[in-house]
Design a protein around this motif. Structure first.
Motif: not given
Length: 407
Positions: A108-120, A122-135, A164-166
């Motif tokens: 309606r307004t054209g407003d938008s916010h970037a969502l991440p493509d990266i998942l961090v 911190h517990v396992a000290h790992e970084i992964h790419s991420m594909v979102i299925l639902a939110a 996975h959940l994020a």
């Protein structure tokens, strides 16, 4: 013969009365564009207090919107990214790069916010790419910083793709999965749906359990890190599946499960089919209820309400409602607020949710099913329950599964 008056010369009271009888917001917007007089009439018309979702239908190269309030008339209006969810007041979750370029967009307004493509992690000290299925998000992003509960794939992991959940906070460049203690994994624990309910993100698992997650922000030497304590609402495993098989012996396959907030409580909607490749045949609605409360500890503290054993019970008196089911965006509406409509469950074709390779194929290889869309009607008098498919011959889409447009 008298010349008919121009549209602009129609009595404004008459035009306003016509507008009051048009329940579709998109139709009203297009009527307002006819002329200044009609624009003024729209401003005077009664406010659309209760607006049902519209169906966003993705052909190969563009997206059409079909509105139930205007007789499923087609509104061709949107370009074609991959849509993976929606939120009230015209917000969509979209992926412009199909498996990347995730955004939260208001059409309606054209407003938008970037969502991440990266998942961090911190517990396992790992970084992964991420594909979102639902939110699902905690609040409208224009009013306050919102948080999101996310169901995702991590495509580069050297293992079969699992959901996975994020979690993400508005303004952050990455999502995190700092779930403490570690969330259970394995058969029956992959997330099926997510909903924001009573200040928590609730993830429904394949086994019918619910993970209750409450994102928190804590400071450390590196800045703000999102931590996500979780609690388990355990349900006797597969109990609701057994109930479905008993009541619907000819519909032995559970196609999908959804969480929906309805009448101040949380329901689960189970979607059934005769077999994995058959169209939807029936639905069953369950409500949750505790069946065994853990005794208080030695310090006489009261038992935590989420440390109960719960069960899903079949809901026989759920009528008087229209349920629109979709992952992260299911909605419930009271029939009495929509004269002329009847209770039932409206559903999308979301079979691609379980196809782990669909979105990673080339454009001409992607085949998002779009034919299993319709309405299930409960028994009414001598009439048995039945399913009406709206587009049984619809060809698959190259770019997106169908989605709800929430007004």
């Amino acid at each position: 013969m008298a010349v008919p008056p121009r549209w602009a010369n129609l009595n404004i009271d008459l035009v306003t009365e016509i507008m009051n009888r048009v329940p579709c917001a998109i139709d009203r917007t297009r009527m307002a564009a006819v002329c200044q007089a009609w624009l003024a009439a729209v401003a005077r018309a009664e406010r659309l207090t209760f607006q049902l979702p519209s169906l966003l239908f993705p052909p190969a190269d563009a997206n059409d919107v079909y509105c139930y309030l205007s007789g499923c008339r087609e509104h061709n209006m949107l370009a074609g990214p991959r849509y993976f969810g929606s939120y009230d007041d015209g917000w969509f979750f979209v992926a412009y790069g199909h498996t990347c370029g995730h955004r939260l967009l208001n059409i309606r307004t054209g407003d938008s916010h970037a969502l991440p493509d990266i998942l961090v992690d911190h517990v396992a000290h790992e970084i992964h790419s991420m594909v979102i299925l639902a939110a699902a998000i905690s609040c409208p992003p224009e009013f306050a910083p919102c948080a999101a509960g996310i169901v995702s794939y991590q495509p580069e992991l050297d293992a079969p793709r699992r959901r996975h959940l994020a979690f993400w906070r508005q303004g952050d460049e990455v999502a995190v999965c700092n779930v403490l203690p570690g969330a259970p994994v394995g058969p029956g624990w992959e997330p099926e749906d997510v909903v924001y309910y009573r200040r928590n993100f609730l993830f429904l698992t394949q086994g019918g359990h619910i993970l209750v997650c409450n994102p928190l922000y804590e400071n450390d030497d590196s800045g703000n890190i999102l931590l996500v304590p979780w609690k388990l609402m355990p349900f006797p495993e597969w109990s609701f599946f057994r109930d479905c098989m008993w009541e619907y012996p000819g519909s032995a396959v559970v196609r999908a499960c959804y969480l929906v907030e309805s009448r101040a409580s949380l329901d689960m909607v189970v979607r059934l089919a005769a077999h994995h490749h058959a169209p939807t045949s029936s639905f069953k609605v369950f409500y949750m209820d505790p069946i065994d409360i853990i005794e208080p500890g030695d310090d006489d503290e009261e038992a935590d309400e989420y440390l109960r054993t719960w069960n899903w019970f079949g809901e026989n008196a759920w009528g008087g409602r229209m349920l629109f089911v979709g992952r992260g965006c299911s909605k419930s509406y009271e029939v009495r607020e929509y004269p002329g409509l009847k209770d039932g469950i409206f559903f999308l074709d979301d079979r691609s949710f379980y196809d782990a390779e669909m979105m990673f194929g080339r454009v001409n290889e992607r085949q998002y099913p779009c034919s299993d869309i319709g309405r299930w009607s409960p028994p009414e008098g001598p009439l048995p329950s039945h399913v009406e498919l709206y587009f049984p011959e619809r060809v698959p889409s190259y770019n997106s599964p169908p989605a709800w447009l929430l007004h």
